[in-house]
Motif scaffolding. Structure first.
Motif, mmCIF file in Angstrom:
data_model
loop_
_atom_site.group_PDB
_atom_site.id
_atom_site.type_symbol
_atom_site.label_atom_id
_atom_site.label_comp_id
_atom_site.label_asym_id
_atom_site.label_seq_id
_atom_site.Cartn_x
_atom_site.Cartn_y
_atom_site.Cartn_z
ATOM 1 N N GLU A 106 41.911 39.861 36.446
ATOM 2 C CA GLU A 106 41.093 39.181 35.447
ATOM 3 C C GLU A 106 40.232 40.151 34.652
ATOM 4 O O GLU A 106 39.992 41.278 35.084
ATOM 5 C CB GLU A 106 40.148 38.224 36.166
ATOM 6 C CG GLU A 106 40.668 36.837 36.237
ATOM 7 C CD GLU A 106 39.791 35.999 37.125
ATOM 8 O OE1 GLU A 106 39.659 34.828 36.820
ATOM 9 O OE2 GLU A 106 39.253 36.517 38.100
ATOM 10 N N THR A 107 39.730 39.675 33.545
ATOM 11 C CA THR A 107 38.728 40.426 32.800
ATOM 12 C C THR A 107 37.571 40.792 33.713
ATOM 13 O O THR A 107 37.077 39.952 34.451
ATOM 14 C CB THR A 107 38.156 39.547 31.681
ATOM 15 O OG1 THR A 107 39.204 39.127 30.879
ATOM 16 C CG2 THR A 107 37.190 40.295 30.833
ATOM 17 N N GLY A 108 37.164 42.044 33.632
ATOM 18 C CA GLY A 108 35.974 42.442 34.385
ATOM 19 C C GLY A 108 36.230 42.731 35.845
ATOM 20 O O GLY A 108 35.294 42.952 36.593
ATOM 21 N N CYS A 109 37.489 42.775 36.264
ATOM 22 C CA CYS A 109 37.712 43.034 37.686
ATOM 23 C C CYS A 109 37.701 44.527 37.985
ATOM 24 O O CYS A 109 37.769 44.924 39.135
ATOM 25 C CB CYS A 109 39.017 42.402 38.156
ATOM 26 S SG CYS A 109 40.471 43.186 37.488
ATOM 27 N N GLY A 110 37.613 45.351 36.977
ATOM 28 C CA GLY A 110 37.464 46.781 37.214
ATOM 29 C C GLY A 110 38.687 47.615 36.896
ATOM 30 O O GLY A 110 38.761 48.778 37.274
ATOM 31 N N LYS A 111 39.609 47.063 36.136
ATOM 32 C CA LYS A 111 40.831 47.806 35.818
ATOM 33 C C LYS A 111 40.519 49.037 34.976
ATOM 34 O O LYS A 111 40.945 50.145 35.292
ATOM 35 C CB LYS A 111 41.828 46.909 35.065
ATOM 36 C CG LYS A 111 42.139 45.600 35.756
ATOM 37 C CD LYS A 111 43.165 44.779 35.018
ATOM 38 C CE LYS A 111 42.726 44.281 33.654
ATOM 39 N NZ LYS A 111 41.673 43.279 33.681
ATOM 40 N N SER A 112 39.762 48.831 33.897
ATOM 41 C CA SER A 112 39.441 49.969 33.035
ATOM 42 C C SER A 112 38.582 50.978 33.774
ATOM 43 O O SER A 112 38.739 52.190 33.588
ATOM 44 C CB SER A 112 38.693 49.496 31.798
ATOM 45 O OG SER A 112 39.452 48.580 31.095
ATOM 46 N N THR A 113 37.682 50.482 34.610
ATOM 47 C CA THR A 113 36.835 51.395 35.367
ATOM 48 C C THR A 113 37.687 52.274 36.260
ATOM 49 O O THR A 113 37.468 53.482 36.356
ATOM 50 C CB THR A 113 35.816 50.597 36.195
ATOM 51 O OG1 THR A 113 35.154 49.687 35.345
ATOM 52 C CG2 THR A 113 34.812 51.519 36.844
ATOM 53 N N LEU A 114 38.688 51.684 36.901
ATOM 54 C CA LEU A 114 39.590 52.461 37.747
ATOM 55 C C LEU A 114 40.252 53.566 36.925
ATOM 56 O O LEU A 114 40.273 54.730 37.327
ATOM 57 C CB LEU A 114 40.655 51.528 38.348
ATOM 58 C CG LEU A 114 41.725 52.189 39.213
ATOM 59 C CD1 LEU A 114 41.087 52.798 40.444
ATOM 60 C CD2 LEU A 114 42.801 51.202 39.604
HETATM 61 N N1 LIG Z 1 29.172 51.424 31.460
HETATM 62 C C1 LIG Z 1 28.987 50.306 32.188
HETATM 63 N N2 LIG Z 1 27.747 49.917 32.533
HETATM 64 C C2 LIG Z 1 27.541 48.805 33.271
HETATM 65 N N3 LIG Z 1 28.519 47.998 33.699
HETATM 66 C C3 LIG Z 1 29.783 48.309 33.378
HETATM 67 C C4 LIG Z 1 30.078 49.472 32.600
HETATM 68 N N4 LIG Z 1 31.420 49.534 32.428
HETATM 69 C C5 LIG Z 1 31.925 48.451 33.055
HETATM 70 N N5 LIG Z 1 30.955 47.720 33.645
HETATM 71 C C6 LIG Z 1 31.145 46.494 34.444
HETATM 72 O O1 LIG Z 1 32.086 46.759 35.430
HETATM 73 C C7 LIG Z 1 32.959 45.646 35.590
HETATM 74 C C8 LIG Z 1 34.405 46.082 35.449
HETATM 75 O O2 LIG Z 1 34.651 46.410 34.083
HETATM 76 P P1 LIG Z 1 36.045 46.900 33.531
HETATM 77 O O3 LIG Z 1 35.853 47.271 32.115
HETATM 78 O O4 LIG Z 1 36.592 47.922 34.445
HETATM 79 O O5 LIG Z 1 36.921 45.581 33.608
HETATM 80 P P2 LIG Z 1 38.421 45.380 33.194
HETATM 81 O O6 LIG Z 1 39.127 44.942 34.409
HETATM 82 O O7 LIG Z 1 38.939 46.554 32.485
HETATM 83 O O8 LIG Z 1 38.297 44.148 32.205
HETATM 84 P P3 LIG Z 1 39.100 43.867 30.860
HETATM 85 O O9 LIG Z 1 40.333 43.144 31.268
HETATM 86 O O10 LIG Z 1 38.156 42.976 30.130
HETATM 87 O O11 LIG Z 1 39.340 45.157 30.189
HETATM 88 C C9 LIG Z 1 32.537 44.614 34.581
HETATM 89 O O12 LIG Z 1 31.761 43.624 35.228
HETATM 90 C C10 LIG Z 1 31.699 45.367 33.597
HETATM 91 O O13 LIG Z 1 30.683 44.531 33.115
#
Ligand SMILES: Nc1ncnc2c1ncn2[C@@H]1O[C@H](COP(=O)(O)OP(=O)(O)OP(=O)(O)O)[C@@H](O)[C@H]1O
Ligand SMILES: Nc1ncnc2c1ncn2[C@@H]1O[C@H](COP(=O)(O)OP(=O)(O)OP(=O)(O)O)[C@@H](O)[C@H]1O
Ligand code: SF4
Ligand SMILES: [Mg+2]
Ligand SMILES: [Mg+2]
Lengths: 333, 312, 336
Positions: free
Chosen positions: C60-68
């Motif tokens: 899902e959105t926000g599950c941390g994929k981009s962070t990974l």
């Molecule tokens: N620089 C940051 N500062 C604070 N919180 C962050 C930061 N970057 C990401 N987050 C939080 O970390 C969580 C994971 O974000 P991430 O961008 O990894 O999600 P995602 O799985 O890539 O979502 P999407 O499908 O929307 O791209 C989210 O709750 C987001 O709000």
């Protein structure tokens, strides 16, 4: 009787001294309780079509010619007051971004109550009860709590539900939904689509769903209109369009889906890009990407012809049909 | 956050500039302002050629010619705009004064921009403690008004080094003081755009390539942050010219022997009510038109370059 | 047997939401305490990416994929845990030490309109990395490389001096791919590279990525939310939920026999062209926030099969008979 009929609609944009055609000769009809989908690439003019139906085209754009009739009442020439009424009570719009409709500084409760009280005179308390009931009917958990929250405190899916609740309150004849689920997750998208579907069925509202997700379309719509570069290129029952696409563009679009190729194999791509507003070619706009294009396609615009239950604007299909007819004629001779 | 599709519609960049330029030519007032500004700049550059008298020649100052009215009043063909209290030709003095005022204004703003860009870039790109520290410095700097800092500084300098030394260094001192006093404005503008640009993926892409932070800052981010700088640039020049004029008027600016527009006004002001009004009015008008034109251009740029108000 | 290229162990990433030092102080039962609020974007990720495979990450959105993705690339430092490239640990390296790995790992971004510098021509965009990583090449040699590169991604060499705004989204994404390929990496992370593109253009870009993989034996970590693409493109799939991986399986196994309740719901929600009779499984309950370190299973609030154990004990990834790994008590206990 037709609820809405659009005939030979032309919408142009006047940009930098040029008059660019965004919609060319678009015609279709929508019956009461019918669900139609409009699909096509980004920039094909889907949103413009949605906006023109409620006469909401902003400056550089204008409706050049054609008619849009809502139960025999012409919308293109309506006075602003009547239009306001049509937009509020007869036709409702749902956008991709719910924040386009929601006011960020008011609680959702306040916005719902305002919507109710704008056309029925009832007390705040009654309005509140109705609002909570509607929130409940769009499957928002604990609506009493949500009633006092601001839009930014809700998730995207939740906001879209609130919009649907507002739409329900207005009880329009037609809902125009412009990519209502593009910004949402798959699981939430499925819920919202199901909700829209149920609501339209239960209240016999007509739905004009603008989308580029063919999966969603096949789930929701009874008929599908395929647009390319400002024109309708194919129209027919959804199942027919998806299972037996006639126009080369529709064929290409469906073939390009990953489901249509074996795993790990190359996808069947359509070469090239859709021409933008100012570089629309002569003849069939698809000819530069079309595998069947002939010289005729490069020069003339194909007319609509009936092919089975669909109608298609394509010379290739036209030729096939005439050949087929000749063959059957010869055989019968 | 997933992008809404509407965030990802392609920006129309190239058409944007030609669009803006076309809009500019369509706006009569803006075009006129630009024409006047260009005229001022040309005059300033070619002052030595245009001036009827050489202000450096020893017989330029001739007390026998003092306070002659403009030629259309006095009929004296030698001095088109009359002469001042020391018998100097007003036209020549105003031409040189304009040149001096513009030079000081532009140089001061160049110092502001250089400082502002470096500090803003570093602050915005590196962030964290450094950002905090630099922005607090900017706050402190902004909390003192420019004029106050300049007055105190120049007065102390005059007192310490004496009038002679001061007169020699007046121009450099003015440029430095005005330049150093207003860097925070540029620094903050740049920092704000850097913070926005830094989020964009092309910066990440450059980082992944292993490109050094310095190069990313100056080669990748800086060119994308210059639009708002352009907007405040014109306004800041006019502010700097005004600041210089005010300081000169207070006797802390250019010496009377080498006058800027401000210094001319200051000297002329003494004669304002003794009949020789032209000594004050002519440089004042010159200054007012210059400032007006620059502010008008600045406003136009602000209205049309600001991404918030910009609509295709 | 497959050799691991990237190994990730116990990776955690917290973002503190009150960055400024002052707002971290808080009066708690009469005492002044310093407390950092944080978002747990990654919550102990273990993952191995094998050479030559395409590992898709969905969630899902926000599950941390981009962070990974960003942590693996070293764009964001990890809070704890390790990332290994072959046998070297890379998560704690500084910029200079990391330089060796920059060449081998590249990334493609989601938004084709933001991932190319608007003030640099295609030529400049490609010249910079090539000449930077190959200082021994002469300008003519670099030019030649750029030419072949552009040709191989299907951008005509005549548009070499154009700025990004002169290209369409799909073409820009091709240029991004060319930039990533320009340093000849082994491993590419693609963070939703298709989501801004039209269906017909998606196919072009996906085909290009597959061609390049075959040509250069690339390894992909492909982040997406389009399950149709996953089914087509992936060799293995990792399903993420709130900063944890809840199911990891080969594509065939995942799509034919999903095990984790979340994976089941996700698959049932894909709108399909052929059958639209199956009802998607509705997930009741709210998507929880990642503010606090969750106790128990991250999916408990929305899971239809949750029991007492799920609220108290966090499930571990357990290998199943068909070689997939699932983190779910219900699967473990055979209730599902
Ligand atoms: N620089 C940051 N500062 C604070 N919180 C962050 C930061 N970057 C990401 N987050 C939080 O970390 C969580 C994971 O974000 P991430 O961008 O990894 O999600 P995602 O799985 O890539 O979502 P999407 O499908 O929307 O791209 C989210 O709750 C987001 O709000
Ligand atoms: N205000 C405007 N000024 C100029 N051109 C416009 C304007 N609004 C839309 N257009 C153009 O009209 C065409 C059709 O746009 P429209 O928004 O209807 O596309 P769409 O089919 O809805 O695409 P999407 O899937 O991206 O929403 C596009 O080429 C677009 O560039
Ligand atoms: S009319 Fe011709 S060019 Fe257009 S889609 Fe049909 S075959 Fe192709
Ligand atoms: Mg649209
Ligand atoms: Mg992401």
């Amino acid at each position: 009787m037709n609820l809405l009929s659009v005939n030979n609609l032309h919408v142009n944009f006047h940009i930098k001294g040029q008059d660019l055609a965004a919609l060319i000769d678009v015609s279709f009809t929508l019956n009461r309780g019918e669900r139609i989908a409009i699909v096509g690439e980004s920039g094909a003019g889907k949103s413009i079509l949605g906006f023109s139906i409620v006469n909401l085209i902003d400056k550089p754009g204008y409706i050049k010619s054609g008619s849009i009739k809502l139960q025999n009442k012409e919308i293109t020439t309506m006075t602003p007051r009547l239009l306001q009424e049509v937009r509020g009570k007869r036709i409702a719009m749902i956008f991709q971004d719910p924040m386009m409709t929601l006011n960020p500084v008011l609680t959702i409760g306040a916005q719902l109550v305002e919507a109710i009280r704008s056309h029925t005179r009832i007390s705040f308390k009654d309005a509140r009860n109705i609002a909570i009931e509607k929130l409940h009917s769009v499957q928002i958990a604990s609506p009493e709590k949500r009633f006092n929250q601001y839009p930014h405190e809700l998730s995207g899916g939740m906001r879209q539900r609130v919009i649907i609740a507002i739409v329900l309150l207005l009880n329009p004849d037609i809902i125009i939904a412009d990519e209502p689920t593009t910004a949402l997750d798959v699981t939430i998208q499925a819920e919202i689509i199901q909700l829209l579907l149920d609501i339209c069925r239960d209240n016999s509202m007509a739905l004009l769903l603008i989308s580029h997700d063919l999966g969603v379309v096949s789930r929701v719509a009874e008929r599908t209109i395929v647009m390319y570069a400002g024109r309708v290129v194919e129209e027919g029952p959804t199942l027919e369009v998806i299972n037996d696409p006639q126009h080369p563009y529709t064929q290409g679009l469906l073939n390009a889906l990953p489901q249509m190729a074996l795993p790990g194999q190359r996808l069947n791509q359509i070469q090239g890009n859709m021409p933008s507003l100012n570089e629309r070619p002569t003849g069939c706009a698809f000819h530069s990407r079309c595998p069947y294009a002939t010289d005729k396609c490069r020069q003339q615009q194909p007319d609509f012809i009936q092919s089975g239950v669909s109608s298609v604007a394509c010379f290739m299909v036209e030729n096939m049909i005439t050949e087929f007819e000749q063959n059957t004629d010869e055989e019968s001779l | 956050m997933r992008h809404l599709k509407k965030d990802i519609i392609p920006p129309l960049q190239e058409s944007r500039w030609s669009h803006i330029w076309a809009g500019f030519l369509g706006d009569k007032l803006a075009t006129l302002s630009l024409a006047i500004l260009v005229f001022y700049c040309l005059v300033a550059i070619f002052a030595p050629l245009l001036a009827p008298y050489n202000i450096n020649s020893p017989n330029f100052m001739d007390l026998t010619n003092a306070e002659i009215a403009p030629s259309w009043i006095s009929g004296d063909e030698r001095f088109l705009l009359g002469t001042d209290d020391q018998g100097r030709d007003m036209l020549s003095v105003v031409l040189y004064g304009t040149r001096l005022s513009l030079t000081i204004g532009i140089c001061a703003v160049l110092i502001q921009i250089t400082l502002g860009i470096c500090i803003g870039l570093i602050s915005g790109y590196l962030g964290g403690r450094i950002d905090n520290f630099l922005m607090r410095c900017a706050d402190i700097q902004l909390s003192f008004s420019t004029m106050m800092v300049a007055i105190v500084f120049l007065a102390v300098f005059q007192a310490l080094f004496g009038m002679d030394m001061y007169q020699q260094l007046a121009m450099i001192m003015l440029i430095l003081v005005i330049g150093l006093a207003e860097w925070p404005l540029f620094a903050r503008t740049i920092r704000a755009s850097v913070l926005a640009e830094k989020q964009k993926e092309y910066v990440d892409a450059a980082r992944i390539m292993g490109i050094s932070p310095k190069r990313i800052m100056f080669k990748h981010i800086l060119p994308n942050t210059l639009t708002p700088v352009l907007v405040i640039f014109t306004v800041q020049i006019s502010n700097a010219i005004v600041a210089e004029a005010a300081l000169s008027f207070l006797g802390l600016g250019m010496p009377a022997s080498d006058p800027s527009l401000g210094a001319l006004i200051s000297v002329g002001f003494n004669y304002m009510f003794s009949g020789s009004w032209w000594i004050c009015i002519i440089p004042s008008l010159t200054l007012i038109i210059l400032i007006l034109v620059m502010n008008m251009l600045g406003d136009w740029l602000r209205d049309h370059l600001n991404p918030k108000t910009y609509r295709d | 047997m497959s050799t691991p290229l990237i190994q990730i162990s116990q990776l955690e990433k917290f973002f503190s939401t009150n960055e400024s030092w002052l707002s971290q102080w808080r009066i708690d039962s009469g005492k002044l305490k310093r407390k950092k609020d944080s978002v747990h974007a990654l919550n102990g990720i273990n993952l191995t990416i094998n050479k030559g495979e395409t590992l898709c990450v969905v969630g899902e959105t926000g599950c941390g994929k981009s962070t990974l993705a960003r942590v693996i690339m070293g764009l964001t430092p990890a809070t704890s845990g390790e990332v290994h490239y072959q046998d070297q640990r890379i998560d704690h390296l500084n910029d200079r030490q990391r330089m060796l790995f920059r060449r081998r790992m590249q990334m493609i971004f989601q938004n084709p309109y933001a991932s190319l510098n608007p003030r640099m021509t295609v030529y400049q965009t490609l010249y910079e990395p090539i000449s930077f990583h190959n200082p021994q090449l002469s300008t003519a040699q670099v030019d030649e490389q750029i030419q072949t590169l552009l040709e191989s991604v299907g951008i005509s060499a005549s548009s070499i001096d154009d700025y990004p705004h002169e290209f369409s989204g799909g073409q820009r994404q091709r240029i991004s791919i060319a930039r990533a390929l320009s340093v000849e990496p082994d491993f590419i992370i693609a963070d939703e590279p298709l989501s801004a593109l039209d269906v017909s253009v998606q196919a072009q870009v996906l085909n290009l990525m597959m061609d390049k993989q075959e040509e250069r034996n690339l390894t992909y970590l492909f982040i997406t939310h389009d399950l149709a693409v996953v089914e087509h493109f992936a060799t293995r799939v990792a399903v993420m939920y709130l900063g944890r991986i809840c199911e990891l399986a080969s594509t065939r196994v995942l799509f034919s026999a999903p095990k984790h309740p979340y994976t089941k719901a996700l698959l049932s929600a894909i709108p399909r062209l052929d059958n639209n009779t199956t009802q998607p499984i509705r997930l009741i309950g709210e998507v929880p926030t990642q503010m606090d370190n969750p106790i128990g299973c991250v999916f408990q609030a929305r899971c239809p099969y949750a029991n007492q154990r799920c609220y108290t004990e966090s499930p571990n990834m357990i290998r199943q008979t068909d070689n997939s790994s699932v983190a779910c008590h219900a699967v473990d206990e055979g209730r599902l």
